[in-house]
Design a protein around this motif. Structure first.
Motif, mmCIF file in Angstrom:
data_model
loop_
_atom_site.group_PDB
_atom_site.id
_atom_site.type_symbol
_atom_site.label_atom_id
_atom_site.label_comp_id
_atom_site.label_asym_id
_atom_site.label_seq_id
_atom_site.Cartn_x
_atom_site.Cartn_y
_atom_site.Cartn_z
ATOM 1 N N PHE A 109 6.587 -1.943 -8.421
ATOM 2 C CA PHE A 109 5.621 -1.457 -7.439
ATOM 3 C C PHE A 109 4.176 -1.700 -7.886
ATOM 4 N N SER A 110 3.997 -2.621 -8.806
ATOM 5 C CA SER A 110 2.645 -2.871 -9.333
ATOM 6 C C SER A 110 1.686 -3.379 -8.259
ATOM 7 N N GLU A 111 2.220 -4.030 -7.216
ATOM 8 C CA GLU A 111 1.370 -4.532 -6.139
ATOM 9 C C GLU A 111 1.126 -3.499 -5.045
ATOM 10 N N VAL A 112 1.745 -2.349 -5.175
ATOM 11 C CA VAL A 112 1.589 -1.296 -4.173
ATOM 12 C C VAL A 112 0.341 -0.491 -4.514
ATOM 13 N N GLU A 113 -0.719 -0.751 -3.781
ATOM 14 C CA GLU A 113 -2.003 -0.112 -4.068
ATOM 15 C C GLU A 113 -1.940 1.385 -3.780
ATOM 16 N N GLY A 114 -2.553 2.167 -4.667
ATOM 17 C CA GLY A 114 -2.647 3.609 -4.465
ATOM 18 C C GLY A 114 -1.392 4.378 -4.806
ATOM 19 N N ALA A 115 -0.462 3.763 -5.554
ATOM 20 C CA ALA A 115 0.822 4.418 -5.816
ATOM 21 C C ALA A 115 0.650 5.728 -6.593
ATOM 22 N N ARG A 116 -0.179 5.728 -7.631
ATOM 23 C CA ARG A 116 -0.372 6.953 -8.406
ATOM 24 C C ARG A 116 -1.051 8.033 -7.579
ATOM 25 N N ARG A 119 0.874 -1.173 0.000
ATOM 26 C CA ARG A 119 0.000 0.000 0.000
ATOM 27 C C ARG A 119 0.911 1.223 0.000
ATOM 28 N N ALA A 120 0.660 2.178 -0.880
ATOM 29 C CA ALA A 120 1.530 3.347 -0.982
ATOM 30 C C ALA A 120 1.500 4.148 0.310
ATOM 31 N N LEU A 121 2.667 4.564 0.762
ATOM 32 C CA LEU A 121 2.767 5.325 1.992
ATOM 33 C C LEU A 121 2.234 6.743 1.806
ATOM 34 N N THR A 122 1.781 7.329 2.910
ATOM 35 C CA THR A 122 1.262 8.694 2.889
ATOM 36 C C THR A 122 2.284 9.634 3.528
ATOM 37 N N THR A 123 2.409 10.832 2.976
ATOM 38 C CA THR A 123 3.521 11.705 3.346
ATOM 39 C C THR A 123 3.146 13.102 3.833
#
Length: 320
Positions: free
Chosen positions: A291-298, A213-217
């Motif tokens: 990072f294709s499995e990292v949800e929400g990356a875009r 899951r994409a990290l939040t910054t």
């Protein structure tokens, strides 16, 4: 006859008012919504409640995080309370259905609403937080609350910002048959609590670690600092990792993914600033296949550019 009909209408009106008053004052509300929480045992006396990896929505009610609880023989230690009063109430009921031990400590790992807004459901004297995290919750809580009501609507009914009255310090916490190591870090918000149960090896990394899951910054003090602290976490004697968001994992893949992702993010932002690219151009950066499995990356790249890119541009200008 007309007086009788009027009397009956008045009674019906009063009944309706009482019904809606009771519905709106209850923890679950008239809608009958439920988070349908389930506790998964991950070690002896250790449970995790795994949430969605989606963004906040009215469909998931903000249940996008992982919470947990640990039996110690002298009481239960709870890790985070969820995004709303309703979540907190259901979470507490779930805990009490799995153990007869009283809840003695509720550790709120940081001030973000998905981790801290279920605290109303727990006894005030059991709530603990790092001092700086509590200050951030006092500072940002109402703004977070307004945003949560907007994003998840009725799930937030009755939720009020609750700042823990107790403070926790880094170090060893001995309780019953458990040794809990409390670790203060900064990478995600500037004040982040990580909990290692040294007895079982369960590492509750909270939002210091995102996995798939994409990290939040929005409030990170810096990508480089965060990456450095992930390397420190990877050296701990863990048997399993409970990330703040994403599946529980029993090896170091979450740390490796975080380090890789943070390095890529840092390189993209620094390199783009050095080339003089605009924020809109950076947003269109290709995301590597790994990072294709990292949800929400875009989605999170867009948010990260809005939060951090101006600082990278300033640093690039200062080098010239």
């Amino acid at each position: 006859m007309s007086r009788l009909r009027s009397h009956n209408r008045n009674i019906a009106w009063l009944v309706a008012v009482l019904f809606w008053a009771l519905a709106f004052s209850s923890g679950t509300g008239a809608s009958g919504k439920s988070y349908s929480l389930e506790a998964t045992p991950v070690a002896e006396g250790v449970w995790v409640v795994v949430g969605s990896t989606d963004n906040f929505s009215k469909a998931n009610g903000g249940n996008i995080l992982n919470t947990g609880f640990i039996e110690t023989g002298e009481g239960v230690v709870v890790i985070d309370t969820g995004p709303s009063r309703r979540y907190g109430e259901e979470f507490r009921a779930l805990i009490e259905s799995h153990t007869s031990e009283p809840i003695v400590k509720v550790l709120i790992t940081h001030h973000h609403p998905d981790h801290a807004f279920g605290s109303q459901a727990f006894e005030p004297n059991t709530l603990y937080m790092l001092d700086e995290s509590a200050s951030l919750l006092e500072q940002d809580g109402e703004a977070f609350s307004d945003n949560m009501y907007r994003m998840i609507g009725d799930w937030m009914r009755g939720t009020e910002v609750t700042v823990p009255m107790n403070r926790v310090q880094p170090g060893l916490l001995s309780l019953g048959n458990r040794q809990l190591r409390l670790i203060a870090m900064q990478g995600h918000t500037g004040a982040d609590l990580v909990v290692l149960d040294e007895t079982s090896g369960a590492l509750f990394a909270s939002d210091m670690v995102f996995f798939n899951r994409a990290l939040t910054t929005p409030q990170t003090p810096g990508v480089a600092l965060w990456r450095s602290e992930i390397r420190q976490l990877a050296q701990l004697p863990f048997s399993l990792v409970v990330p703040g968001h994403g599946p529980v994992i029993r090896d170091d893949r979450a740390f490796l993914q975080m380090i890789d992702y943070l390095t890529w993010l840092d390189d993209v932002l620094a390199g783009s600033a050095a080339r003089g690219l605009s924020a809109s151009e950076v947003i269109d950066t290709a995301i590597p296949e790994r990072f294709s499995e990292v949800e929400g990356a875009r989605y999170e790249l867009v948010r990260t550019v809005s939060h951090l890119y101006a600082d990278y541009e300033k640093r690039a200008l200062n080098r010239h």
